[in-house]
Every structure is written in C-alpha cells, then in structure tokens.
Design a protein around this motif. Sequence first.
Motif, short mmCIF file in Angstrom:
data_model
loop_
_atom_site.label_atom_id
_atom_site.label_comp_id
_atom_site.label_asym_id
_atom_site.label_seq_id
_atom_site.Cartn_x
_atom_site.Cartn_y
_atom_site.Cartn_z
N VAL A 152 49.83 31.16 29.23
CA VAL A 152 50.06 30.00 30.05
C VAL A 152 48.93 29.01 29.50
CG1 VAL A 152 50.78 31.39 31.97
CG2 VAL A 152 48.27 30.80 31.54
N VAL A 153 49.27 27.75 30.02
CA VAL A 153 48.36 26.70 29.81
C VAL A 153 47.85 26.30 31.14
CG1 VAL A 153 47.98 24.27 29.33
CG2 VAL A 153 49.08 26.00 27.61
N ASP A 154 46.35 26.34 31.47
CA ASP A 154 45.77 26.00 32.66
C ASP A 154 45.38 24.49 32.63
OD1 ASP A 154 45.78 28.32 33.80
OD2 ASP A 154 43.92 28.90 33.22
N ILE A 155 45.82 23.81 33.68
CA ILE A 155 45.80 22.38 33.66
C ILE A 155 45.20 22.12 35.05
CG2 ILE A 155 46.91 20.14 33.90
CD1 ILE A 155 49.37 20.90 32.54
N TYR B 219 43.28 19.89 41.88
CA TYR B 219 44.26 20.94 41.64
C TYR B 219 44.06 21.86 40.27
CZ TYR B 219 46.33 17.93 38.31
OH TYR B 219 46.60 17.15 37.08
N SER B 220 45.14 22.72 40.30
CA SER B 220 45.13 23.62 39.19
C SER B 220 46.50 24.13 39.11
CB SER B 220 44.32 24.88 39.28
OG SER B 220 44.36 25.82 37.93
N ASP B 221 47.20 24.02 37.79
CA ASP B 221 48.45 24.39 37.51
C ASP B 221 48.58 25.37 36.52
OD1 ASP B 221 49.66 22.87 39.55
OD2 ASP B 221 50.01 21.17 38.37
N GLN B 222 49.45 26.25 36.48
CA GLN B 222 49.52 27.22 35.25
C GLN B 222 51.02 26.98 34.85
OE1 GLN B 222 47.99 28.55 38.17
NE2 GLN B 222 46.12 27.86 37.04
N VAL B 223 50.78 26.57 33.61
CA VAL B 223 52.41 26.23 32.98
C VAL B 223 52.70 27.39 32.06
CG1 VAL B 223 53.52 24.39 31.42
CG2 VAL B 223 51.74 23.80 32.73
N PRO B 224 53.64 28.04 32.26
CA PRO B 224 54.07 29.26 31.32
C PRO B 224 54.59 28.79 30.08
CG PRO B 224 55.72 28.95 33.06
CD PRO B 224 54.53 27.95 33.46
N GLU C 298 54.42 16.68 37.48
CA GLU C 298 55.08 17.60 36.41
C GLU C 298 54.38 17.32 35.11
OE1 GLU C 298 59.55 18.66 35.60
OE2 GLU C 298 59.13 16.47 34.90
N PHE C 299 54.27 18.60 34.37
CA PHE C 299 53.60 18.43 33.07
C PHE C 299 54.73 19.10 32.08
CE2 PHE C 299 49.83 18.23 35.75
CZ PHE C 299 49.23 17.26 34.99
#
Length: 176
Positions: free
Chosen positions: A55-58, A85-90, A134-135
Amino acid sequence: MSGRDYREIITKAVCGKGKKYTEDHHHVSPNYKPSSILGCWVINHQYEAKKRGHVVDITGTYDINIWYSYSDNTKTEVITERKQYSDQVPISMKDQKSLTNQFDVVARATQQPNTLECEIDEKQKKIRVDLEREFVVDLIGETKVWAKIEPNGFDEDEVDISGLDSELADIEIDRE
C-alpha cells in the motif's frame, strides 16, 4: 530473429498503480450555537505519500472553513479548523520483474477534498462536515524493455511517417 536484432534497455517506468476514493466526516466546534450553515469549504490541502508494503500511505491536512449564523440568525462567524487524515491506497503491480524494490512514489489528488454536506449536529453541539477526496498513485521503478534493431538502418525517404501524428493522437492513455 537473433539476439543481435534486439537491444535490452533499462529504463524507469510505471511498475505499479493504485486508486482510492474516500468519503470522510469531521466535526468542527463552533464558538456559538449555530442557527444555520451559510457556507463550507476546504482549503490549504497538503499531503505526502510513502510506500509501505503493498500500500501507499497518504497523510495530509486541510483547513475546513464554515460560515454560520448564530443568535437566531442575527450574527455570523467563520470558523476554521485544521484536520488531519490518513488514506491507504492499495497497489496493483503491473511489472513483477522490476529490477529493484525501490520505487519513486507519485501521488496525485484527482479529487481535491470537497464538501459533500455540512450540517448542525444538535446532539454533539458541533457542525458535521462530510467530504470526499480521491488519489491516484504511480510507483516508478527500473525495468527492462526490448527494442528491435535494424542492423542496416533505414532510409528515411522510404519510411512513411505521414500518419504517425494522427496515430499517436488516437492512442488512449491509461490514467487509472
């Protein structure tokens, strides 16, 4: 076809991709009991991205600004709160044979944080803000490609490149 007809080229390319849409909510504490919401907007968005496993942590921050009325709609105020905030992008790996495990991470906000709804939460005596973001993430790494070599070269006068510009214009670029 022999090995002399091709060359191995090492280059940087997109080796993995990911995309994530998030709806989130925050509570903002007004200084006065709100009568009505007059406006809500999100500004000063900043973020950074780091690869961690698959994953990429944003992680990022933004300011939520809310314009509201109080005292039975006789006065107004704008309140600002910085939120994290923190998003995890698979990540889906497109190139399983990249040369190293080190990648440059390129993250783009395709949907900047945007207010979906802003309402008074009487129970918590706060203002609830629902928003979206959205990323899209690309992992850039070293990989190999093969190029066909013309050992005798070619005569530019014999090669028809007249339609090349229109062919390149018709190519769809995968942006997912």
